[in-house]
Design a protein around this motif. Structure first.
Motif, mmCIF file in Angstrom:
data_model
loop_
_atom_site.group_PDB
_atom_site.id
_atom_site.type_symbol
_atom_site.label_atom_id
_atom_site.label_comp_id
_atom_site.label_asym_id
_atom_site.label_seq_id
_atom_site.Cartn_x
_atom_site.Cartn_y
_atom_site.Cartn_z
ATOM 1 N N VAL A 69 -0.201 -3.253 -6.496
ATOM 2 C CA VAL A 69 0.670 -2.119 -6.294
ATOM 3 C C VAL A 69 2.144 -2.601 -5.787
ATOM 4 C CG1 VAL A 69 -1.313 -0.470 -5.936
ATOM 5 C CG2 VAL A 69 -0.166 -1.799 -4.069
ATOM 6 N N TRP A 70 2.934 -1.541 -5.667
ATOM 7 C CA TRP A 70 4.216 -1.919 -4.845
ATOM 8 C C TRP A 70 4.459 -0.499 -4.101
ATOM 9 C CZ3 TRP A 70 9.077 -0.189 -3.918
ATOM 10 C CH2 TRP A 70 10.110 -1.188 -3.663
ATOM 11 N N LEU A 71 4.427 -1.068 -2.691
ATOM 12 C CA LEU A 71 4.546 -0.056 -1.627
ATOM 13 C C LEU A 71 6.275 -0.064 -1.271
ATOM 14 C CD1 LEU A 71 1.327 -1.027 0.141
ATOM 15 C CD2 LEU A 71 1.772 0.805 -1.472
ATOM 16 N N PRO A 72 6.805 1.104 -0.585
ATOM 17 C CA PRO A 72 7.912 1.160 -0.233
ATOM 18 C C PRO A 72 8.095 0.168 1.058
ATOM 19 C CG PRO A 72 6.670 3.360 0.156
ATOM 20 C CD PRO A 72 5.718 2.250 -0.481
ATOM 21 N N HIS A 73 9.353 -0.390 1.307
ATOM 22 C CA HIS A 73 9.645 -0.937 2.527
ATOM 23 C C HIS A 73 10.298 -0.273 3.366
ATOM 24 C CE1 HIS A 73 9.396 -3.903 -0.897
ATOM 25 N NE2 HIS A 73 8.976 -4.636 0.083
#
Ligand code: ATP
Ligand code: MG
Length: 586
Positions: A69-73
């Motif tokens: 997945v790609w999660l916010p920073h």
């Protein structure tokens, strides 16, 4: 890839500020540059290695069912407030505000984000277990950014989070992740050990750190100290290593000598008094004063030759930060200068100070011990625990030493120490985050249950530096084949020469056809310069094309051990493959 079309700005000298072999070599080989303290740019060559490591990790995470997945920073404070970490994470957390004055932080880790996502997504035990992972930048305002990308303020991490219906399943999966981590680090060519570790700011039930080690090298920059047993499989971070005591406290009092005050003018350290009285350090009780971040005062007693393990002490007390009190503070609280404090009759001069006395187990078995007399310039001899003083608790708060028994197999003289670079960390979290964020699912009986979680990090950018730290020589980097930016350095002695150019191009095309990643040094440079750069960049194999060799023959050289063979072009691919197998198994 032709070197003239690529970009490898090698340097003869590393910037003066480089404090480790790996950071020097990463600069010199044109892998990284620095923008500001702990903040780096990755150039094309460096990025190829980073991506190789990333791909190995991705393959092994997918192999155990991980879903990328790609999660916010950029993270809103509310989820951090829910877990309480907004207040306790401290200065390492980069905090900022948006235009509406709302609080945000830059992600140092993602337990909050993923738990928030999952509580809104997963509803039923039927959807479990699940493991999500991502690659991304992490931000931590480290107190001391150093060692190049090893301790950076912005770095590249793989973080993974798993969700389970019960403890048992979480534990089963933890072992799978553990095995996957071993595969990953082996595929990166690292010599490592997995050690039991403390759980720190992430929290949870238990954890393992994966440490890259290098026993024989004094310059190796490992920040962690690991203790391991040469007889059994025990290994632990020294912060965690439990000390085993093989003696029970002596209750018999009548054999002990009477207390005796001795004049020890100006002698404050164990060493000074021990020399003066001609008594060994192990007969002493060191009396130390600590102040916690809760402002409480802790008197710590420990045998004279031992050191306090502050991580254990913090765990015993249950606080995050602790420090030794300054001389002034000690005098203010006790009215006695540091160096003359001791356990017999020690009291603060003012009742408003709450003092808790914590003793390490080592003090219980010293017969007729020596310590400060709580009187300037005096020490007391023949102090005995229980007869002369009591404490609030007796616990294990000391650093393990080479003379200790192995905590596991109880062997003596089998412990060894090594410095290590932590490249990965696995935690069995339990319900710490799901509980504080109220993340639940419905079990088989339709009852709400908290997700049982695990989390698993790898410092991808740190792995690259650790690999270099472990594998290098005076000429440069020595890459392990699976993470090397290219496999072969193709080095024509003179690319302007017709015969050499033709043969070089033929080899280059052949390597391309066989998918051997090759860097062709097509620069118009002296051979010496090319050889130096080849060694510095450290690709596993070098092929030299020269007129000095028989027609259609090439020189194949291994970077690792300098082994050279002259190879006929038709057997080149075979020879390359043989060497790669050799290097992978080395
Ligand atoms: P450390 O004890 O080195 O500070 P940590 O316990 O804070 O590490 P984790 O939160 O477990 O680290 O992060 C997972 C991994 O990320 C670590 O195992 C390490 O490889 C990497 N890492 C942590 N901090 C940094 C940093 N400042 N720079 C580069 N990599 C880091
Ligand atoms: Mg840290």
């Amino acid at each position: 890839m032709k070197l003239t079309e690529f970009y490898i700005p090698t340097l003869r000298e590393a910037p003066a500020e480089c404090d480790t072999v790996s950071s020097k070599l990463m600069f010199r080989a044109g892998m990284i540059r620095k923008l500001a303290s702990g903040i780096y740019e990755w150039l094309p060559l460096g990025l190829r290695v980073l991506k190789n490591v990333e791909n190995i990790i991705r393959e092994e995470m997918n192999a155990i069912g991980g879903l990328e997945v790609w999660l916010p920073h950029l993270l809103p404070s509310n989820i951090w407030i829910e877990t309480g970490r907004w207040y306790i994470y401290g200065k390492e957390l980069f905090r900022l505000k948006d235009r509406k004055d709302a609080d945000f932080c830059l992600s140092p880790t993602a337990e909050e984000v993923i738990t928030d996502l999952i509580r809104n997504e997963l509803r039923s035990y039927r959807q479990l277990p699940k493991m999500f992972y991502q690659f991304g930048t992490k931000f931590r305002d480290e107190i001391r950014p150093r060692f190049g990308v090893i301790r950076a303020r912005e770095f590249y991490m793989k973080d993974a989070y798993s969700f389970h219906k019960d403890e048992q399943d979480a534990e089963r999966y933890y072992k799978e992740v553990f095995e996957a981590y071993c595969k990953i680090f082996r595929r990166c060519g690292l010599k490592f050990i997995a050690v039991e570790a403390t759980t720190g700011a992430i929290g949870g039930k238990f954890s393992h750190e994966f440490m890259v080690i290098k026993d024989e090298d004094k310059n190796f920059v490992g920040e962690e100290t690991i203790v391991y047993c040469t007889t059994c499989s025990y290994s632990a971070n020294i912060e965690k290593a439990e000390c085993v005591y093989n003696e029970t406290p002596k209750k018999e009092t009548k054999l002990f000598k009477e207390l005796q005050e001795v004049y020890t003018p100006n002698m404050k350290t164990v060493e000074e008094v021990s020399n003066f009285l001609n008594e060994p350090a192990e007969k002493f009780i060191k009396t130390l004063v600590y102040i916690g971040n809760n402002k409480e005062v802790y008197v710590v007693l420990i045998r004279g030759d031992y050191e306090v393990n502050e991580t254990k002490l913090k765990e015993v007390i249950g606080i995050n930060e602790i420090e030794l009190a300054s001389h002034e503070i000690v005098e203010t609280i006790f009215g006695i200068p540091v160096g003359f404090l001791g356990p017999v009759g020690l009291k603060p001069i003012n009742k408003s100070y709450q003092v808790r006395v914590i003793a390490d187990k080592s003090i219980m078995t010293i017969p007729d011990a020596i310590s400060g007399a709580n009187k300037t310039d005096f020490h007391l001899k023949n102090i005995n625990y229980l007869r002369d003083y009591m404490v609030d608790e007796v616990v294990d708060i000391r650093k393990i030493t080479a003379d200790d028994l192995c905590p596991k197999c109880k062997n003596i003289n089998s412990l060894k120490f090594s410095k290590g670079i932590e490249v990965g960390h696995t935690f069995k979290l339990g319900v710490k985050y799901s509980k504080s964020m109220n993340a639940t699912f419905l079990d088989e009986t339709n009852k709400e249950q908290y997700f049982v979680m695990g989390c698993y990090g790898i410092g991808v950018s740190r792995v690259v530096a650790a690999a270099i730290e472990q594998n290098n020589d005076e000429n440069g980097i020595i890459w392990y084949p699976e993470i090397a930016p290219f496999t072969v350095y193709l080095l024509p002695i003179d690319y302007n020469d017709k015969y050499i150019k033709e043969l070089t191009d033929k080899v280059y095309e052949m390597l391309k056809r066989h998918k051997v990643e090759t860097l062709l040094d097509d620069r118009d440079e002296r051979p010496g310069v090319k050889f130096k750069d080849a060694d510095l960049i450290g690709l596993p194999l070098r092929i030299t094309v020269s007129k000095k060799l028989p027609s259609e023959h090439l020189e194949l050289r291994r970077r690792l051990d300098g082994k050279v063979e002259v190879v006929y072009i038709n057997t080149l691919i075979e020879k390359i493959q043989e060497n790669i197998v050799y290097l992978k198994n080395f």
